[in-house]
Design a protein around this motif. Sequence first.
Motif, PDB file in Angstrom:
ATOM      1  N   LYS A  51       6.373   3.412   7.845  1.00 19.67           N
ATOM      2  CA  LYS A  51       7.332   3.488   8.937  1.00 19.67           C
ATOM      3  C   LYS A  51       6.740   4.342  10.034  1.00 19.67           C
ATOM      4  CE  LYS A  51      12.172   3.720   9.878  1.00 19.67           C
ATOM      5  NZ  LYS A  51      13.492   3.780   9.335  1.00 19.67           N
ATOM      6  N   ARG A  52       6.533   3.737  11.194  1.00 10.50           N
ATOM      7  CA  ARG A  52       6.020   4.449  12.368  1.00 10.50           C
ATOM      8  C   ARG A  52       6.991   4.219  13.509  1.00 10.50           C
ATOM      9  NH1 ARG A  52      -0.478   3.408  12.481  1.00 10.50           N
ATOM     10  NH2 ARG A  52      -0.912   4.548  10.589  1.00 10.50           N
ATOM     11  N   GLY A  53       7.714   5.240  13.837  1.00 13.19           N
ATOM     12  CA  GLY A  53       8.713   5.088  14.886  1.00 13.19           C
ATOM     13  C   GLY A  53       9.742   4.059  14.467  1.00 13.19           C
ATOM     14  N   ALA A  54       9.948   3.047  15.305  1.00  5.28           N
ATOM     15  CA  ALA A  54      10.928   2.005  15.012  1.00  5.28           C
ATOM     16  C   ALA A  54      10.323   0.875  14.192  1.00  5.28           C
ATOM     17  CB  ALA A  54      11.491   1.437  16.318  1.00  5.28           C
ATOM     18  N   LYS A  55       8.996   0.866  14.029  1.00  6.25           N
ATOM     19  CA  LYS A  55       8.336  -0.218  13.314  1.00  6.25           C
ATOM     20  C   LYS A  55       8.173   0.123  11.834  1.00  6.25           C
ATOM     21  CE  LYS A  55       5.639  -2.443  16.877  1.00  6.25           C
ATOM     22  NZ  LYS A  55       4.324  -2.979  17.193  1.00  6.25           N
ATOM     23  N   THR A  56       8.427  -0.865  10.982  1.00  7.84           N
ATOM     24  CA  THR A  56       8.198  -0.734   9.551  1.00  7.84           C
ATOM     25  C   THR A  56       7.307  -1.879   9.110  1.00  7.84           C
ATOM     26  OG1 THR A  56      10.347   0.284   9.211  1.00  7.84           O
ATOM     27  CG2 THR A  56       9.298  -0.659   7.279  1.00  7.84           C
ATOM     28  N   MET A  57       6.274  -1.556   8.321  1.00  3.47           N
ATOM     29  CA  MET A  57       5.381  -2.576   7.800  1.00  3.47           C
ATOM     30  C   MET A  57       5.354  -2.444   6.285  1.00  3.47           C
ATOM     31  SD  MET A  57       1.300  -3.171   8.313  1.00  3.47           S
ATOM     32  CE  MET A  57       1.425  -3.819   9.959  1.00  3.47           C
ATOM     33  N   SER A  58       5.646  -3.531   5.590  1.00  2.00           N
ATOM     34  CA  SER A  58       5.586  -3.542   4.135  1.00  2.00           C
ATOM     35  C   SER A  58       4.566  -4.573   3.692  1.00  2.00           C
ATOM     36  CB  SER A  58       6.941  -3.899   3.534  1.00  2.00           C
ATOM     37  OG  SER A  58       7.879  -2.888   3.782  1.00  2.00           O
ATOM     38  N   PHE A  59       3.830  -4.233   2.645  1.00  9.28           N
ATOM     39  CA  PHE A  59       2.891  -5.202   2.094  1.00  9.28           C
ATOM     40  C   PHE A  59       2.604  -4.859   0.643  1.00  9.28           C
ATOM     41  CE2 PHE A  59       0.625  -1.873   4.368  1.00  9.28           C
ATOM     42  CZ  PHE A  59      -0.316  -1.433   3.453  1.00  9.28           C
ATOM     43  N   ASN A  60       2.200  -5.883  -0.104  1.00  9.57           N
ATOM     44  CA  ASN A  60       1.777  -5.725  -1.485  1.00  9.57           C
ATOM     45  C   ASN A  60       0.293  -6.005  -1.556  1.00  9.57           C
ATOM     46  OD1 ASN A  60       4.387  -5.224  -2.457  1.00  9.57           O
ATOM     47  ND2 ASN A  60       4.774  -7.392  -2.763  1.00  9.57           N
ATOM     48  N   LEU A  61      -0.398  -5.289  -2.442  1.00  8.52           N
ATOM     49  CA  LEU A  61      -1.820  -5.489  -2.644  1.00  8.52           C
ATOM     50  C   LEU A  61      -2.048  -6.076  -4.026  1.00  8.52           C
ATOM     51  CD1 LEU A  61      -3.102  -2.060  -1.284  1.00  8.52           C
ATOM     52  CD2 LEU A  61      -2.956  -4.231  -0.049  1.00  8.52           C
ATOM     53  N   ASN A  62      -2.920  -7.080  -4.101  1.00  8.62           N
ATOM     54  CA  ASN A  62      -3.244  -7.721  -5.363  1.00  8.62           C
ATOM     55  C   ASN A  62      -4.753  -7.907  -5.443  1.00  8.62           C
ATOM     56  OD1 ASN A  62      -2.995  -9.181  -7.795  1.00  8.62           O
ATOM     57  ND2 ASN A  62      -2.969 -11.103  -6.678  1.00  8.62           N
ATOM     58  N   ARG A  63      -5.413  -7.122  -6.298  1.00  8.42           N
ATOM     59  CA  ARG A  63      -6.869  -7.241  -6.463  1.00  8.42           C
ATOM     60  C   ARG A  63      -7.142  -8.550  -7.209  1.00  8.42           C
ATOM     61  NH1 ARG A  63     -11.213  -4.407  -4.356  1.00  8.42           N
ATOM     62  NH2 ARG A  63     -10.238  -2.439  -4.846  1.00  8.42           N
ATOM     63  N   ILE A  64      -7.926  -9.452  -6.594  1.00 10.00           N
ATOM     64  CA  ILE A  64      -8.195 -10.742  -7.230  1.00 10.00           C
ATOM     65  C   ILE A  64      -9.584 -10.805  -7.857  1.00 10.00           C
ATOM     66  CG2 ILE A  64      -6.498 -12.048  -5.914  1.00 10.00           C
ATOM     67  CD1 ILE A  64      -8.742 -12.979  -4.061  1.00 10.00           C
ATOM     68  N   ASN A  65     -10.499  -9.949  -7.440  1.00  8.27           N
ATOM     69  CA  ASN A  65     -11.796  -9.791  -8.082  1.00  8.27           C
ATOM     70  C   ASN A  65     -12.365  -8.460  -7.600  1.00  8.27           C
ATOM     71  OD1 ASN A  65     -13.579 -10.204  -5.733  1.00  8.27           O
ATOM     72  ND2 ASN A  65     -12.983 -12.355  -5.838  1.00  8.27           N
ATOM     73  N   PRO A  66     -13.507  -8.031  -8.121  1.00  8.22           N
ATOM     74  CA  PRO A  66     -13.990  -6.690  -7.770  1.00  8.22           C
ATOM     75  C   PRO A  66     -14.244  -6.458  -6.278  1.00  8.22           C
ATOM     76  CG  PRO A  66     -15.096  -7.453  -9.726  1.00  8.22           C
ATOM     77  CD  PRO A  66     -14.292  -8.609  -9.206  1.00  8.22           C
ATOM     78  N   ASN A  67     -14.389  -7.514  -5.481  1.00  9.91           N
ATOM     79  CA  ASN A  67     -14.672  -7.309  -4.060  1.00  9.91           C
ATOM     80  C   ASN A  67     -13.617  -7.907  -3.135  1.00  9.91           C
ATOM     81  OD1 ASN A  67     -16.333  -6.308  -1.924  1.00  9.91           O
ATOM     82  ND2 ASN A  67     -17.001  -8.392  -1.541  1.00  9.91           N
ATOM     83  N   GLN A  68     -12.511  -8.399  -3.661  1.00 11.72           N
ATOM     84  CA  GLN A  68     -11.492  -9.001  -2.794  1.00 11.72           C
ATOM     85  C   GLN A  68     -10.086  -8.613  -3.233  1.00 11.72           C
ATOM     86  OE1 GLN A  68     -12.602 -13.220  -3.045  1.00 11.72           O
ATOM     87  NE2 GLN A  68     -13.040 -13.108  -0.856  1.00 11.72           N
ATOM     88  N   THR A  69      -9.248  -8.388  -2.230  1.00  7.76           N
ATOM     89  CA  THR A  69      -7.846  -8.046  -2.459  1.00  7.76           C
ATOM     90  C   THR A  69      -6.981  -8.911  -1.556  1.00  7.76           C
ATOM     91  OG1 THR A  69      -8.422  -5.762  -2.992  1.00  7.76           O
ATOM     92  CG2 THR A  69      -6.139  -6.175  -2.341  1.00  7.76           C
ATOM     93  N   GLN A  70      -5.908  -9.450  -2.120  1.00 11.03           N
ATOM     94  CA  GLN A  70      -4.936 -10.182  -1.306  1.00 11.03           C
ATOM     95  C   GLN A  70      -3.914  -9.184  -0.795  1.00 11.03           C
ATOM     96  OE1 GLN A  70      -3.612 -13.059  -4.220  1.00 11.03           O
ATOM     97  NE2 GLN A  70      -4.710 -14.676  -3.136  1.00 11.03           N
ATOM     98  N   VAL A  71      -3.586  -9.311   0.493  1.00  9.90           N
ATOM     99  CA  VAL A  71      -2.576  -8.468   1.109  1.00  9.90           C
ATOM    100  C   VAL A  71      -1.419  -9.390   1.505  1.00  9.90           C
ATOM    101  CG1 VAL A  71      -2.064  -6.819   2.945  1.00  9.90           C
ATOM    102  CG2 VAL A  71      -4.379  -6.914   1.972  1.00  9.90           C
ATOM    103  N   PHE A  72      -0.281  -9.212   0.839  1.00 10.41           N
ATOM    104  CA  PHE A  72       0.927  -9.997   1.106  1.00 10.41           C
ATOM    105  C   PHE A  72       1.830  -9.173   2.005  1.00 10.41           C
ATOM    106  CE2 PHE A  72      -0.587 -11.336  -3.039  1.00 10.41           C
ATOM    107  CZ  PHE A  72      -0.530 -12.711  -2.960  1.00 10.41           C
ATOM    108  N   PHE A  73       1.975  -9.601   3.250  1.00  6.39           N
ATOM    109  CA  PHE A  73       2.858  -8.911   4.189  1.00  6.39           C
ATOM    110  C   PHE A  73       4.267  -9.477   4.035  1.00  6.39           C
ATOM    111  CE2 PHE A  73      -1.358  -8.568   5.985  1.00  6.39           C
ATOM    112  CZ  PHE A  73      -1.415  -7.248   6.376  1.00  6.39           C
ATOM    113  N   HIS A  74       5.266  -8.640   4.192  1.00  3.53           N
ATOM    114  CA  HIS A  74       6.646  -9.077   3.989  1.00  3.53           C
ATOM    115  C   HIS A  74       7.184  -9.940   5.119  1.00  3.53           C
ATOM    116  CE1 HIS A  74       7.840  -6.680   0.283  1.00  3.53           C
ATOM    117  NE2 HIS A  74       6.531  -6.624   0.404  1.00  3.53           N
TER     118      HIS A  74
END
Length: 62
Positions: free
Chosen positions: A5-28
């Motif tokens: 939460k920064r000021g009026a903006k809110t950012m939510s996301f989930n992180l899912n490691r799919i292999n040792p060098n890549q991560t999926q970022v799911f934004f809400h």
Amino acid sequence: KVTLKRGAKTMSFNLNRINPNQTQVFFHDGRLETMTNEELEEFLLQMGLSDVNGALEQNLIE
């Protein structure tokens, strides 16, 4: 799940490691991005969350 939460903006996301060098970022707002470790590190630094990346790396080692 990470919620920022920064000021009026809110950012939510989930992180899912799919292999040792890549991560999926799911934004809400429906976006999905697959990031390399370097891209994820840069993204988290921009969000002020460098400690999250260390926790992800620690989970991979365990």
